[in-house]
Design a protein around this motif. Structure first.
Motif, short mmCIF file in Angstrom:
data_model
loop_
_atom_site.label_atom_id
_atom_site.label_comp_id
_atom_site.label_asym_id
_atom_site.label_seq_id
_atom_site.Cartn_x
_atom_site.Cartn_y
_atom_site.Cartn_z
N LEU A 31 39.42 26.49 43.36
CA LEU A 31 39.25 27.92 43.09
C LEU A 31 38.93 28.14 41.61
O LEU A 31 39.35 27.35 40.75
CB LEU A 31 40.49 28.69 43.51
CG LEU A 31 40.68 28.72 45.04
CD1 LEU A 31 42.05 29.23 45.42
CD2 LEU A 31 39.61 29.58 45.69
N PRO A 32 38.18 29.19 41.31
CA PRO A 32 37.60 29.31 39.97
C PRO A 32 38.52 29.81 38.85
O PRO A 32 38.32 29.42 37.70
CB PRO A 32 36.45 30.30 40.18
CG PRO A 32 36.85 31.11 41.35
CD PRO A 32 37.66 30.21 42.22
N ASP A 33 39.48 30.68 39.11
CA ASP A 33 40.30 31.16 37.98
C ASP A 33 41.77 31.24 38.36
O ASP A 33 42.15 31.01 39.51
CB ASP A 33 39.79 32.51 37.47
CG ASP A 33 40.02 33.62 38.48
OD1 ASP A 33 40.45 33.32 39.59
OD2 ASP A 33 39.76 34.79 38.15
N TYR B 121 43.85 33.63 38.83
CA TYR B 121 44.31 34.58 39.83
C TYR B 121 44.06 34.07 41.25
O TYR B 121 44.93 34.16 42.11
CB TYR B 121 43.62 35.93 39.61
CG TYR B 121 43.78 36.42 38.20
CD1 TYR B 121 44.96 37.02 37.81
CD2 TYR B 121 42.78 36.24 37.26
CE1 TYR B 121 45.14 37.44 36.51
CE2 TYR B 121 42.95 36.67 35.97
CZ TYR B 121 44.13 37.27 35.59
OH TYR B 121 44.30 37.67 34.31
N THR B 122 42.87 33.53 41.48
CA THR B 122 42.60 33.02 42.82
C THR B 122 43.44 31.77 43.09
O THR B 122 43.86 31.53 44.22
CB THR B 122 41.10 32.72 43.00
OG1 THR B 122 40.65 32.02 41.86
CG2 THR B 122 40.31 33.98 43.14
N HIS C 134 47.00 38.26 32.62
CA HIS C 134 46.18 39.44 32.44
C HIS C 134 46.47 40.11 31.10
O HIS C 134 45.55 40.54 30.40
CB HIS C 134 46.40 40.43 33.58
CG HIS C 134 45.26 41.38 33.78
ND1 HIS C 134 45.09 42.47 32.99
CD2 HIS C 134 44.23 41.37 34.64
CE1 HIS C 134 44.00 43.11 33.37
NE2 HIS C 134 43.45 42.46 34.37
N LEU D 208 39.04 37.71 34.45
CA LEU D 208 38.82 37.33 35.84
C LEU D 208 37.55 36.50 35.92
O LEU D 208 36.67 36.59 35.07
CB LEU D 208 38.67 38.57 36.71
CG LEU D 208 39.96 39.14 37.30
CD1 LEU D 208 40.73 39.90 36.25
CD2 LEU D 208 39.66 40.05 38.47
N TRP D 209 37.46 35.70 36.93
CA TRP D 209 36.27 34.88 37.17
C TRP D 209 35.04 35.79 37.21
O TRP D 209 35.10 36.92 37.66
CB TRP D 209 36.45 34.16 38.51
CG TRP D 209 35.29 33.35 38.96
CD1 TRP D 209 34.66 32.37 38.26
CD2 TRP D 209 34.63 33.44 40.23
NE1 TRP D 209 33.66 31.84 39.02
CE2 TRP D 209 33.61 32.47 40.23
CE3 TRP D 209 34.81 34.22 41.37
CZ2 TRP D 209 32.77 32.27 41.32
CZ3 TRP D 209 33.98 34.03 42.45
CH2 TRP D 209 32.97 33.06 42.42
N GLY E 72 32.57 36.04 38.97
CA GLY E 72 32.11 36.54 40.26
C GLY E 72 32.98 37.65 40.82
O GLY E 72 32.72 38.16 41.90
N SER E 73 34.03 38.01 40.07
CA SER E 73 34.93 39.05 40.56
C SER E 73 34.21 40.38 40.68
O SER E 73 33.35 40.70 39.87
CB SER E 73 36.12 39.21 39.61
OG SER E 73 36.79 37.98 39.49
N VAL E 74 34.57 41.16 41.70
CA VAL E 74 33.80 42.37 41.95
C VAL E 74 34.38 43.61 41.28
O VAL E 74 33.67 44.57 41.06
CB VAL E 74 33.64 42.61 43.47
CG1 VAL E 74 32.70 41.58 44.06
CG2 VAL E 74 34.97 42.57 44.19
N ARG E 75 35.68 43.62 40.99
CA ARG E 75 36.20 44.80 40.31
C ARG E 75 37.52 44.47 39.61
O ARG E 75 38.18 43.50 39.92
CB ARG E 75 36.40 45.96 41.28
CG ARG E 75 37.47 45.70 42.34
CD ARG E 75 37.47 46.77 43.38
NE ARG E 75 38.04 48.02 42.90
CZ ARG E 75 37.65 49.21 43.32
NH1 ARG E 75 36.67 49.31 44.18
NH2 ARG E 75 38.22 50.29 42.87
N ASP E 76 37.89 45.29 38.62
CA ASP E 76 39.16 45.10 37.94
C ASP E 76 39.71 46.47 37.54
O ASP E 76 39.45 46.97 36.45
CB ASP E 76 38.97 44.21 36.70
CG ASP E 76 40.30 43.90 36.03
OD1 ASP E 76 41.33 44.42 36.49
OD2 ASP E 76 40.29 43.14 35.05
#
Lengths: 157, 118
Positions: free
Chosen positions: B30-32, B34-35, B91, B97-98, B100-104
């Motif tokens: 997994l990339p970061d 959080y994941t 955080h 976030l990685w 590719g993350s879609v929102r924060d």
């Protein structure tokens, strides 16, 4: 009521950890429970909510089921050759307002499919949740509101 | 009867070990952070709990069984808290976030109109 329950729970935990449910040991566990609750006397027992054993049980069953589903999904995701990730953090407006309910909800969210609670806002109205698939945050919000949060409110109010 | 118990315990240990393995694969792939916490907190917890339950099933000693089950309970109580604190600490330390993350929403709340999307 809540204090009595906590003391009993602590006594059972003590008996389980020491591996003996003999009356003297249970009694010792009770004393230890009372002593440790005394240390936290300002925190415990402030929230005098109701407590419905059957609904707590139903919440626990839901939780175990979700944990298994969640571990299975993580397993499937990380073993798939091309991981399809759309992670992100979405905000979740809290309906529950008592500290222990928020804690419980945050913990349950962390152990369920694809979501991980990151933080609570200062005013305790918003929970920030990291989702491994954040393409549809509204659906995720609805799932939490109709699943765990509703169950928690049923169980403790 | 004891053969049956051995089989049940054996199967549980294999299941638990497989989940723990997927948790470690997840940590690597997994990339970061959080994941990765998803893999560690869910698959890792379930894996450890299933192995402890196998111990409780197989132990012919009541004291060992209750201790193993207490271990399961404490695992379920503490694992989400450590995952939550790690994510929160990362955080607030500014760990992005990685990409590719879609929102924060959290960053949006802290400093409006500056998303980490790229």
């Amino acid at each position: 009521m809540l204090r009595l329950l906590s003391v009993l729970l602590l006594a059972v935990a003590w008996a389980a950890v020491t591996g003996s449910f003999s009356p003297p040991n249970l009694l010792f566990g009770l004393l230890l429970g009372i002593a440790s609750l005394f240390l936290f006397r300002d925190e415990v027992g402030k929230s005098s909510g109701a407590f419905h054993p059957l609904r707590v049980l139903s919440l626990s069953v839901l939780f175990v089921k979700e944990l298994i589903v969640s571990a299975w999904r993580v397993a499937k995701l990380v073993l798939s050759p091309r991981m399809d990730l759309r992670p992100g953090i979405f905000s979740y407006p809290l309906q529950v307002d008592r500290d222990f309910e928020i804690t419980l909800l945050a913990n349950l969210i962390t152990l369920t499919p694809g979501t991980l609670s990151v933080d609570v806002s200062e005013d305790r109205r918003t929970l920030y949740v990291h989702a491994i698939d954040c393409s549809d945050p509204d659906a995720a919000r609805r799932d939490i509101a109709e699943g765990f949060e509703r169950k928690i409110m049923e169980a403790f109010r | 009867m004891s053969v049956l118990i051995d089989y049940v315990a054996g199967i549980l240990i294999v299941i638990g070990a497989l989940f723990t393995l997927t948790a470690s694969v997840g940590l690597l792939r997994l990339p970061d952070l959080y994941t990765r916490m998803h893999a560690a907190s869910k698959a890792g917890t379930l894996g450890s709990c299933v192995v402890l339950i196998a111990l409780a099933v197989q132990a012919h000693d009541f004291a060992i069984a209750t201790r193993a089950l207490a271990g399961v309970a404490f695992f379920l109580l503490t694992a989400p808290i450590s995952a939550h604190l790690l994510a929160k600490a990362a955080h607030s330390a500014g760990y992005r976030l990685w990409q590719g993350s879609v929102r924060d929403d959290m960053a949006d709340a802290a400093q409006p109109r500056q998303t980490t999307q790229s």
